[in-house]
Design an enzyme around this catalytic site. Structure first.
Site, mmCIF file in Angstrom:
data_model
loop_
_atom_site.group_PDB
_atom_site.id
_atom_site.type_symbol
_atom_site.label_atom_id
_atom_site.label_comp_id
_atom_site.label_asym_id
_atom_site.label_seq_id
_atom_site.Cartn_x
_atom_site.Cartn_y
_atom_site.Cartn_z
ATOM 1 N N LYS A 156 0.852 -1.055 -0.011
ATOM 2 C CA LYS A 156 0.044 0.078 0.017
ATOM 3 C C LYS A 156 0.865 1.266 -0.083
ATOM 4 C CE LYS A 156 -2.853 3.015 0.664
ATOM 5 N NZ LYS A 156 -4.251 3.492 0.881
ATOM 6 N N CYS B 27 -3.648 10.788 1.330
ATOM 7 C CA CYS B 27 -2.921 9.538 1.129
ATOM 8 C C CYS B 27 -1.592 9.776 0.426
ATOM 9 C CB CYS B 27 -3.833 8.709 0.188
ATOM 10 S SG CYS B 27 -5.481 8.602 0.664
HETATM 11 N N1 SAJ Z 1 -2.326 14.684 -9.161
HETATM 12 C C1 SAJ Z 1 -1.366 15.276 -9.843
HETATM 13 N N2 SAJ Z 1 -0.815 14.880 -11.214
HETATM 14 C C2 SAJ Z 1 -1.566 13.614 -11.865
HETATM 15 C C3 SAJ Z 1 -2.387 12.848 -10.846
HETATM 16 C C4 SAJ Z 1 -2.724 13.215 -9.508
HETATM 17 O O1 SAJ Z 1 -0.835 16.217 -9.510
HETATM 18 O O2 SAJ Z 1 -1.088 13.287 -12.976
HETATM 19 C C5 SAJ Z 1 -2.386 15.023 -7.879
HETATM 20 C C6 SAJ Z 1 -4.026 15.312 -7.497
HETATM 21 O O3 SAJ Z 1 -4.267 16.454 -8.101
HETATM 22 C C7 SAJ Z 1 -3.930 15.198 -6.206
HETATM 23 C C8 SAJ Z 1 -3.118 14.138 -5.935
HETATM 24 O O4 SAJ Z 1 -2.343 14.032 -6.790
HETATM 25 O O5 SAJ Z 1 -3.566 16.494 -5.438
HETATM 26 C C9 SAJ Z 1 -3.655 12.884 -5.095
HETATM 27 O O6 SAJ Z 1 -4.640 12.562 -6.106
HETATM 28 P P1 SAJ Z 1 -4.786 11.186 -6.960
HETATM 29 O O7 SAJ Z 1 -6.032 11.141 -7.654
HETATM 30 O O8 SAJ Z 1 -3.635 10.517 -7.629
HETATM 31 O O9 SAJ Z 1 -4.939 10.154 -5.529
HETATM 32 P P2 SAJ Z 1 -5.974 10.083 -4.027
HETATM 33 O O10 SAJ Z 1 -5.121 10.625 -3.150
HETATM 34 O O11 SAJ Z 1 -7.068 10.703 -4.481
HETATM 35 O O12 SAJ Z 1 -5.889 8.450 -3.893
HETATM 36 C C10 SAJ Z 1 -4.722 7.617 -4.025
HETATM 37 C C11 SAJ Z 1 -4.771 6.469 -4.827
HETATM 38 N N3 SAJ Z 1 -3.722 5.987 -5.113
HETATM 39 C C12 SAJ Z 1 -2.927 5.734 -6.173
HETATM 40 O O13 SAJ Z 1 -3.737 6.010 -7.215
HETATM 41 C C13 SAJ Z 1 -1.875 4.662 -6.107
HETATM 42 C C14 SAJ Z 1 -6.138 5.637 -4.320
HETATM 43 O O14 SAJ Z 1 -6.113 4.389 -5.249
HETATM 44 C C15 SAJ Z 1 -5.873 5.152 -2.878
HETATM 45 O O15 SAJ Z 1 -6.624 4.196 -2.330
HETATM 46 C C16 SAJ Z 1 -5.818 6.242 -2.024
HETATM 47 O O16 SAJ Z 1 -4.782 7.362 -2.557
HETATM 48 C C17 SAJ Z 1 -5.305 5.998 -0.703
HETATM 49 O O17 SAJ Z 1 -6.558 6.022 0.215
HETATM 50 O O18 SAJ Z 1 -4.113 5.864 -0.235
#
Ligand code: SAJ
Length: 415
Positions: free
Chosen positions: A213, A267
């Site tokens: 994780k 996360c």
């Molecule tokens: N982000 C970027 N660029 C990207 C993708 C995301 O800057 O290309 C930023 C988003 O704007 C945001 C942050 O990253 O600020 C996180 O967003 P996210 O959509 O990547 O992830 P979370 O935090 O909503 O959810 C993550 C997920 N983990 C992964 O994709 C590896 C989810 O599957 C997990 O269950 C969750 O964390 C968790 O609970 O840990």
């Protein structure tokens, strides 16, 4: 093993959806939370968090009698823990206090044959600690220690991996990692998850499950840091970073993520620190990625300050406050942080636009120079437009509305 009653400890963003999905499969679920208000809300068939489809599920399962909330653990066949693991101190040390207190409180109702599952994102070794705390409380029971040895209580770590905004679908469809403390524990926990998981249930041990994780989120953080670093380099070189990334991604083995104004949420910006904190000398790349992503808001602020140098009492439109596109979640949001930091300068007039919420959040309320604004009003009066989140409402901004303004676009929506 029979799974007639499940006790879900922690009814937040993960616990409540999991409880509701299990209850929708006709398992009796007792949800436990220390927040009396949340408990009352759920027992009325309502929800205290925002997640699509969750309201319908909670309403139905409470009405049918499969889901009930309370403030203390009750006897059950299975206990699932989904409580927070924040930081303590200045060094991003994981705080296991919530897990420890939930563990000790459930120990009083534990019975031979029970399965205890830790779902909270945890540093490696947390599941073993949970077993130790249970053993301290209940010397009359045996706990898993050695492979091949049967115990009274089965223990596993099964991390959640669902994406906020898609939780109900992903809970069912995603593959699930099942990390038992012994193979027997893994087997029993797998049976439980098979009640609602359509994806594969993959067997491993608890330490590997914990690290898996953390690795998933650290990997995404490192990839985003690469994109954020590129965006800063491109700014210096006068290159459009989004064009650059789309060109580089035409390579069959390259897949660069998107830069943004920072990394937010509970996360990705948190979990890598659990690894870095445990191995500060070895986890160099993960640490640097965290620093790059945490530093991006300051870079954005420096660009805004540069843009308004010549303007007296500038009006700055901040487009987006949420931590990612098309959600209302402001937790650890870099966009909110940037807006707040800009408004610390009392000469700046801030127009905060966030289509997914109804009023200014607490941190921005009562600031004389911050106004909650619609997109159109903000675009009408602003000198500088800072696009902070790629909400769908901003993708369709008409070019003529911003052509005469300075635009700082951290998301690549403005063409
Ligand atoms: N982000 C970027 N660029 C990207 C993708 C995301 O800057 O290309 C930023 C988003 O704007 C945001 C942050 O990253 O600020 C996180 O967003 P996210 O959509 O990547 O992830 P979370 O935090 O909503 O959810 C993550 C997920 N983990 C992964 O994709 C590896 C989810 O599957 C997990 O269950 C969750 O964390 C968790 O609970 O840990």
């Amino acid at each position: 093993m029979e799974f007639n009653r499940v006790c879900m400890i922690g009814l937040g963003y993960i616990g409540l959806p999991t409880a509701a999905v299990l209850a929708s499969r006709k398992v009796h679920v007792i949800g436990v939370d220390i927040n009396q208000k949340a408990v009352d809300t759920i027992n009325r068939g309502e929800i205290h968090i925002v997640e699509p489809e969750l309201d319908i599920l909670v309403q139905a399962t409470v009405k049918e009698g499969y889901l009930r909330a309370t403030t203390a653990p009750e006897k059950a066949d299975v206990f699932i823990m989904a409580v927070p693991t924040p930081f303590k101190g200045d060094n991003h040390e994981p705080n296991l206090d919530y897990i420890e207190s939930a563990t000790r409180s459930l120990a009083t109702v534990l019975e031979k044959g029970n399965l205890v599952i830790l779902e909270s994102t945890s540093p490696v070794g947390a599941t073993e600690k949970m077993a130790k705390w249970l053993a301290e409380e209940r010397p009359d029971l045996t706990f898993p220690q050695q492979v091949g040895e049967e115990s009274d209580i089965r223990i596993a770590h099964c991390p959640e991996r669902v994406l906020p905004g898609h939780v109900i679908r992903e809970l069912v469809e995603n593959d699930r990692i099942i990390g038992g403390m012994t193979p027997q524990c893994t087997e029993v926990a797998t049976e439980l998850y098979k009640i609602f998981v359509k994806g594969d249930c993959i067997a491993t041990n608890s330490r590997t499950a914990e690290m898996s994780k953390l690795t998933e989120n650290a990997s995404r953080d490192v990839s985003i840091a690469f994109a954020n670093e590129l965006s800063i380099l491109c700014d210096k070189m006068g290159i459009d970073v989004w064009e650059l990334i789309s060109l580089a991604n035409r390579h069959p083995r390259v897949n660069i993520l998107q830069p943004a104004c920072g990394v937010g949420g509970h996360c990705i910006a948190v979990d890598p620190w659990f690894i870095v904190n445990a191995f500060p000398n070895e986890a160099q790349l993960m640490k640097t990625a965290r620093e790059i992503n945490d530093g991006k808001p300051l870079f954005v602020i420096s660009k805004v300050k540069e843009a308004i140098k010549a303007i007296k009492n500038p009006k700055i439109a901040c487009l987006g406050l949420a931590f990612k596109p098309d959600i209302d979640d402001l937790r650890e949001s870099p966009a909110l942080e940037i807006t707040k930091m800009l408004s610390d300068n009392t000469n700046f007039n801030i127009l905060a636009v966030e289509p997914n919420i109804k009023e200014l959040p607490e941190v921005l309320k009562n600031r004389k120079n911050v106004e909650f604004s619609t997109l159109d009003d903000a675009l009408d009066v602003a000198d500088v437009v800072v696009v902070l989140v790629k909400h769908k409402e901003f993708i369709s901004i008409e070019t003529d509305k911003i052509s005469k303004k300075t635009v700082i676009d951290t998301t690549g929506v403005v063409k």
